[in-house]
Design a protein around this motif. Sequence first.
Motif, PDB file in Angstrom:
ATOM      1  N   SER A 183      -4.423 -47.290   3.927  1.00 16.40           N
ATOM      2  CA  SER A 183      -5.125 -45.852   4.214  1.00 16.40           C
ATOM      3  C   SER A 183      -5.693 -45.364   2.978  1.00 16.40           C
ATOM      4  CB  SER A 183      -3.865 -45.176   4.554  1.00 16.40           C
ATOM      5  OG  SER A 183      -3.148 -44.755   3.136  1.00 16.40           O
ATOM      6  N   GLU A 184      -6.369 -44.209   3.093  1.00 15.46           N
ATOM      7  CA  GLU A 184      -7.055 -43.520   1.764  1.00 15.46           C
ATOM      8  C   GLU A 184      -6.015 -43.173   0.908  1.00 15.46           C
ATOM      9  OE1 GLU A 184      -5.825 -39.995   4.374  1.00 15.46           O
ATOM     10  OE2 GLU A 184      -6.409 -41.990   4.477  1.00 15.46           O
ATOM     11  N   GLU A 185      -4.646 -42.998   1.417  1.00 14.19           N
ATOM     12  CA  GLU A 185      -3.844 -42.457   0.348  1.00 14.19           C
ATOM     13  C   GLU A 185      -3.430 -43.678  -0.416  1.00 14.19           C
ATOM     14  OE1 GLU A 185      -0.931 -41.301   3.224  1.00 14.19           O
ATOM     15  OE2 GLU A 185      -1.906 -39.467   3.711  1.00 14.19           O
TER      16      GLU A 185
ATOM     17  N   LEU B  93      -8.980 -46.974   5.886  1.00  9.98           N
ATOM     18  CA  LEU B  93      -9.112 -46.135   7.227  1.00  9.98           C
ATOM     19  C   LEU B  93      -8.206 -44.755   6.749  1.00  9.98           C
ATOM     20  CD1 LEU B  93      -9.210 -48.853   9.755  1.00  9.98           C
ATOM     21  CD2 LEU B  93     -11.079 -47.603   8.798  1.00  9.98           C
ATOM     22  N   LYS B  94      -8.459 -43.822   7.838  1.00  6.00           N
ATOM     23  CA  LYS B  94      -7.742 -42.427   7.617  1.00  6.00           C
ATOM     24  C   LYS B  94      -6.468 -42.601   8.175  1.00  6.00           C
ATOM     25  CE  LYS B  94      -7.628 -38.206   7.106  1.00  6.00           C
ATOM     26  NZ  LYS B  94      -6.711 -37.868   5.715  1.00  6.00           N
ATOM     27  N   GLU B  95      -5.595 -42.133   7.410  1.00  6.73           N
ATOM     28  CA  GLU B  95      -4.144 -42.315   8.005  1.00  6.73           C
ATOM     29  C   GLU B  95      -3.828 -41.193   9.020  1.00  6.73           C
ATOM     30  OE1 GLU B  95      -1.494 -44.190   8.517  1.00  6.73           O
ATOM     31  OE2 GLU B  95      -1.127 -44.612   6.512  1.00  6.73           O
TER      32      GLU B  95
ATOM     33  N   ILE C  10       0.772 -42.544  13.035  1.00  5.84           N
ATOM     34  CA  ILE C  10      -0.138 -42.096  13.684  1.00  5.84           C
ATOM     35  C   ILE C  10       0.463 -40.786  14.171  1.00  5.84           C
ATOM     36  CG2 ILE C  10      -1.370 -44.113  14.421  1.00  5.84           C
ATOM     37  CD1 ILE C  10       0.215 -44.281  16.881  1.00  5.84           C
ATOM     38  N   TYR C  11      -0.416 -39.800  14.948  1.00  4.06           N
ATOM     39  CA  TYR C  11      -0.021 -38.669  15.499  1.00  4.06           C
ATOM     40  C   TYR C  11       0.888 -38.813  16.909  1.00  4.06           C
ATOM     41  CZ  TYR C  11      -2.184 -35.626  12.254  1.00  4.06           C
ATOM     42  OH  TYR C  11      -2.333 -34.969  10.778  1.00  4.06           O
TER      43      TYR C  11
END
Length: 90
Positions: free
Chosen positions: A81-83, A40-42, A52-53
Amino acid sequence: MDGKAKVIDKTGKDVTELYIKGANATLRKAKEVKATIIVLKENSPSCGSSAIYNGEFNGKKTAGNGVTTALLRRYALQVISEEQFGENLS
């Protein structure tokens, strides 16, 4: 996921229920396809897996999980994450 946090959009509207519905839909799909690792997108309020923001719409982040990540992890699904995914390809 325990009713302790809220997701508020830029206009000030509480969109928590929409995020919870999306998280539940993702959980159903993950179970359906028998996912073992979910990427998922970090930093997203839904998908962040380590940050998270902060909700102030200033680009700053805080440690924590997004709504979907929290739900998936509650069901013992591995979320990265994608990272992290990119690091594993190197």
